[in-house]
Design an enzyme around this catalytic site. Structure first.
Site, short mmCIF file in Angstrom:
data_model
loop_
_atom_site.label_atom_id
_atom_site.label_comp_id
_atom_site.label_asym_id
_atom_site.label_seq_id
_atom_site.Cartn_x
_atom_site.Cartn_y
_atom_site.Cartn_z
N LYS A 45 0.85 -1.19 0.00
CA LYS A 45 0.00 0.00 0.00
C LYS A 45 0.89 1.24 0.00
CE LYS A 45 -3.78 2.10 2.73
NZ LYS A 45 -4.58 1.96 3.96
N SER B 47 -9.50 1.91 3.24
CA SER B 47 -8.68 2.64 2.31
C SER B 47 -7.67 1.76 1.56
CB SER B 47 -7.91 3.73 3.05
OG SER B 47 -7.07 3.16 4.04
N SER C 50 -9.46 -0.38 7.55
CA SER C 50 -8.97 -0.34 6.17
C SER C 50 -8.27 -1.58 5.64
CB SER C 50 -8.05 0.85 5.98
OG SER C 50 -8.83 2.00 5.86
N1 GLN Z 1 -12.68 4.31 6.67
C1 GLN Z 1 -12.06 4.77 7.87
C2 GLN Z 1 -11.68 6.21 7.72
O1 GLN Z 1 -12.03 6.76 6.74
C3 GLN Z 1 -10.88 3.93 8.17
C4 GLN Z 1 -9.70 4.24 7.36
C5 GLN Z 1 -8.53 3.39 7.74
O2 GLN Z 1 -8.66 2.39 8.42
N2 GLN Z 1 -7.37 3.84 7.29
O3 GLN Z 1 -11.06 6.79 8.55
#
Ligand code: GLN
Length: 479
Positions: free
Chosen positions: A79, A154, A178
């Protein structure tokens, strides 16, 4: 050897026994990426030279008859929130569009030291903020199972690359879900370790007390193998824990009979899609058939998890993102007349809308006069959420829930409604807030053939139990 359906063991033994070469395999993965990724959008940057150098190193070891390390010759991707020396690292943001780190993230260094071949960097929501990968400043990622739908986020690129066989395994990061949520949407395995289990050195910070690195893989064993290589104390991260790392792969074989699995009604309430509910209930049934004891537990503060998460996460993000000011690295606005204009315009032009929204929310929550009402209150509720888990784990060995309330949604469906997007994380943010580990594994599909994820949560530093349950479930579901 074709790139499809390959696991770590299959690749490593083929390279070891020289039925293929790692270099040839890497070439066939790049060919596949070339062919498929135009549709999916999982990759942001490829690093072929670095990959071939490592592949040739592994091939030389094999021809010299040396035993390959645990990830020897395995094509893997990262990532784009993890720094890679000499390879562009953007965090999905324009503000880091030209950033070439001078060092490697510890997790990346460790998978490479274990023989993995890094193919490239994977698309994600900007600074890992989002649940659909539509917040990438470059382009969205599409779900390989249905390209009209999002892959989750994400770590959408990390999940899609595994699901579309454009890498054998990948690394993602999880701050509020995420790793687990995109794994669930794409029908792969995603593992978030305990907070502190894996070093965050070289991970571009979103919310430091919530950020975790972990693997996405095709099966539970591959996830266990990768966790074993990246886990453990790192002197470069003072929050990485001095706790011995078990042999997660050996732990998989232990029987699950007699384990107590908790089911919390708070995770089966309003908003849970019926098909998801049915699949998860069937999975719990299956675990019961493996002689696990199903025990009702209560996690009474769950309803406060989303607001708590979005205060803590945005507060920390507003502090972490202060460093992007156009001075030291990254994007700088042209022709600014004063220093403050340069700061303002660099940030205005470099950050996307969601990131700005979070910086503003976080700055507000931390400001004098509001700190006690928001940030301090959120920290208190965070403690209550952690205590909920601690109490439940006195009675059970693991807790089983849906990973997400729904299967993958359509591109564009929630992107203009941040609150609806935030609710996609309702079952995942709690584990990040409490610092406990969790895994998502596929447990069925909807009528539209969209994957459904089962989440298994464990006690602090006990990734082994969720992994073991996931593995037994996976084996049983095959039959
Ligand atoms: N969807 C969550 C956010 O927008 C989690 C994102 C993540 O785990 N990086 O913060």
């Amino acid at each position: 050897m074709k790139p499809t359906l390959l696991t770590i063991d299959a690749v490593r033994s083929a390279v070891q026994e020289q039925t293929t070469t790692s270099a040839a395999l890497v070439e066939s993965f790049y060919a596949r990426i070339q062919k498929e990724d135009g549709q999916i959008g999982a990759y942001l940057t490829l690093c072929k030279e670095r990959a071939l150098e490592q592949a040739e190193r592994m091939d030389r070891m094999a021809t010299e008859g040396k035993l390959l390390p645990p990830l020897g010759g395995v094509p893997l991707a990262i990532k784009d929130v993890m720094c890679t020396r000499g390879v562009r690292t953007t965090a999905g943001s324009k503000i880091l569009g030209n950033f070439i780190p001078p060092y490697d993230c510890t997790a990346v260094a460790r998978v490479e030291a274990a023989g993995a071949v890094v193919l490239g960097k994977l698309n994600c929501d900007e600074f890992a903020m989002g649940s659909s990968t539509e917040n990438s400043a470059f382009h969205p990622v599409r779900n390989p199972r249905d390209t009209s739908r999002v892959p989750g986020g994400s770590s959408g690129g990390s999940a899609a690359a595994v699901a579309a066989d454009m890498a054998v395994v990948t690394l993602g990061s999880d701050t509020g879900g995420s790793i687990r949520q995109p794994a669930s949407f794409c029908g792969v395995v995603g593992l978030m370790p305990t907070y502190g289990r894996v070093s965050r050195y070289g991970l571009i910070a979103f919310a430091s007390s919530l950020d975790h690195i972990g693997p996405l893989a095709k099966n539970v064993k591959d996830a266990a193998t990768v966790l074993r290589t990246i886990a453990g104390r790192d002197p470069m991260d003072s929050t990485s824990a001095e706790v011995p790392v078990p042999d997660y792969v050996a732990e998989l074989e232990k029987p699950v009979r007699g384990l107590k699995i908790g089911v919390a009604k708070e995770y089966f309430g309003e908003g849970l899609d019926n098909e998801v509910r049915k699949a998860v209930e069937d999975a719990i049934q299956k675990l019961a058939q493996l002689d696990c004891e199903v025990v009702p537990v209560s996690l009474p503060h769950t309803e406060y998890a989303i607001p708590t998460y979005y205060i803590v996460a945005t507060a920390e993000a507003s502090a972490n993102l202060a460093r992007f000011d156009g001075v030291r690295y990254g994007y700088r606005a042209k022709n600014a007349r004063t220093l403050s204009e340069m700061y303002r315009r660099s940030r205005h032009e470099g950050f996307g809308a969601e990131v700005k929204r979070r910086i503003m929310l976080g700055t507000y929550a931390l400001s004098t006069g509001y700190y006690d009402a928001y940030y301090l209150k959120a920290q208190k509720v965070r403690t209550l959420l952690t205590q909920d888990f601690e109490k439940a784990f006195k009675k059970v060995d693991a807790i089983v829930t849906p990973t997400c309330p729904t299967a993958a949604f359509k591109l564009g469906e929630k992107v203009n409604d941040p609150l609806a997007m935030y609710l996609a994380d309702i079952y995942t943010v709690t584990a990040d807030l409490a610092g406990i580990p969790g895994i998502s594994i596929p447990c069925g599909e909807t009528r539209d053939k969209l994957p459904i994820g089962l989440q298994i949560l464990g006690k602090h530093f006990d990734e082994a139990t969720p992994l073991r349950l996931a593995y037994s479930y996976e084996q049983a579901a095959k039959n």
